[in-house]
Motif scaffolding. Structure first.
Motif, PDB file in Angstrom:
ATOM      1  N   PHE A  86       0.836  -1.195   0.000  1.00 22.40           N
ATOM      2  CA  PHE A  86       0.000   0.000   0.000  1.00 22.40           C
ATOM      3  C   PHE A  86       0.874   1.249   0.000  1.00 22.40           C
ATOM      4  CE2 PHE A  86      -2.755  -3.206   1.972  1.00 22.40           C
ATOM      5  CZ  PHE A  86      -3.850  -3.121   1.120  1.00 22.40           C
ATOM      6  N   ALA A  96      -7.757   1.772  -2.165  1.00 20.47           N
ATOM      7  CA  ALA A  96      -7.061   0.490  -2.253  1.00 20.47           C
ATOM      8  C   ALA A  96      -7.949  -0.591  -1.655  1.00 20.47           C
ATOM      9  CB  ALA A  96      -5.727   0.552  -1.523  1.00 20.47           C
ATOM     10  N   ASP A  98      -8.077  -3.940   0.390  1.00 22.85           N
ATOM     11  CA  ASP A  98      -7.308  -4.777   1.318  1.00 22.85           C
ATOM     12  C   ASP A  98      -7.998  -6.133   1.412  1.00 22.85           C
ATOM     13  OD1 ASP A  98      -5.687  -5.849   3.215  1.00 22.85           O
ATOM     14  OD2 ASP A  98      -6.132  -4.379   4.783  1.00 22.85           O
ATOM     15  N   ARG A 215      -9.566   0.982   1.622  1.00 18.79           N
ATOM     16  CA  ARG A 215      -8.659   1.905   2.303  1.00 18.79           C
ATOM     17  C   ARG A 215      -8.642   3.217   1.529  1.00 18.79           C
ATOM     18  NH1 ARG A 215      -3.109  -0.681   4.713  1.00 18.79           N
ATOM     19  NH2 ARG A 215      -4.009  -2.387   5.938  1.00 18.79           N
ATOM     20  N   ALA A 218      -5.170   5.705  -0.199  1.00 19.88           N
ATOM     21  CA  ALA A 218      -4.053   4.792  -0.448  1.00 19.88           C
ATOM     22  C   ALA A 218      -4.263   4.097  -1.788  1.00 19.88           C
ATOM     23  CB  ALA A 218      -3.927   3.755   0.669  1.00 19.88           C
ATOM     24  N   GLU A 220      -2.991   0.474  -4.053  1.00 19.08           N
ATOM     25  CA  GLU A 220      -2.302  -0.811  -4.008  1.00 19.08           C
ATOM     26  C   GLU A 220      -1.186  -0.806  -5.042  1.00 19.08           C
ATOM     27  OE1 GLU A 220      -3.098  -5.621  -4.552  1.00 19.08           O
ATOM     28  OE2 GLU A 220      -4.639  -4.169  -5.092  1.00 19.08           O
TER      29      GLU A 220
END
Length: 261
Positions: A86, A96, A98, A215, A218, A220
């Protein structure tokens, strides 16, 4: 029956395909949401001269068979959907995932595509879109005068508008999961398409029924390990040199036979 020249040639072709796969992985080491590929090999048809257990005489049988391989070929490229790291961006529209799942977007022809790259922006109508302009599904429209955008881990999108004390809920993000994500067809632009091998998408809210959490702020990163790819590249290069040496040796042996007989 294939000779050593043809067998070594098949090895060179397979290793060249593996090197192209490694090169693509390294080229996309910094691509958001990229999933690395891995070349899978399989042996070609064997030429069986004597099967195992064939009669070797009175009350005797061969304990081993006699079969000669015909080389190797690339069976396919397997996409490794392991979780990437991340990168914190602090951008409210950078998202992002998760865990499992992909974002669904609409292509210009009206069909759906899927992506792990969550670098979203707003179009002129305030809807969330990818950098290429593909609209997120379900559509989320953010007011132009919104002073703050909050996207919860469960995908709930809220925005605070001037004069308001409490943020207003704008919609709910969803994620798509597949039984076989390795069967998705890559389209470029960080997009994948559903195939018969992948199975149909299963839509669900983030954090429910095995899907990942969202998220906010953020992105990935790629799941490519540059160190591992460099090691694989060196290994591929050495194997390529060995197959080239086999061709040279086989050529020398045939030249010797032609000159001696």
């Amino acid at each position: 029956m294939p000779n050593s020249l043809h067998i070594a040639r098949s090895g060179l072709e397979a290793l060249d395909a593996r090197l192209r796969t490694i090169s693509n992985n390294l080229a996309n080491a910094n691509t958001v949401g990229f999933k690395r590929d891995r070349a899978a090999f399989e042996t070609l048809l064997y030429q069986t001269e004597r099967p195992s257990g064939a009669p070797a005489g009175a009350d005797r049988r061969f304990g081993m068979g006699l079969a000669t391989g015909a080389g190797v070929r690339v069976a396919g490229t397997e996409r490794v959907h392991a979780q990437g790291g991340f990168q914190i961006t602090s951008n409210a529209l950078d998202l992002a995932i998760d865990g499992e799942g992909l974002f669904e977007v609409t292509l210009p022809d009206g069909t759906s595509a899927f992506t792990r790259a969550g670098a979203f922006t707003r179009d002129v109508e305030g809807r969330l879109v990818t950098p290429q302009g593909h609209r997120l599904i379900p559509e989320i429209q953010i007011p132009a005068n919104a002073t703050g955008i909050t996207i919860a881990a469960d995908g709930t999108v809220s925005a605070l508008q001037p004069g308001e004390v409490e943020p207003a809920e704008l919609g709910q993000l969803q994620l798509a999961t597949f039984i076989n994500p390795a069967g998705l067809e890559p389209l470029g632009e960080n997009l994948f398409r559903e195939t018969v091998a992948s199975g149909p998408p299963q839509q669900g809210n983030p954090g429910q029924e095995g899907t990942g959490m969202i998220r906010q702020g953020a992105l990935e990163t790629s799941n490519v390990s540059t160190v591992q790819e460099l090691v694989d590249m060196i290994e591929t290069q050495r194997a390529y040199e060995i197959n080239s040496k086999v061709i040279q040796t086989a050529d020398d042996m045939m030249r010797y036979v032609n000159q001696s007989i």
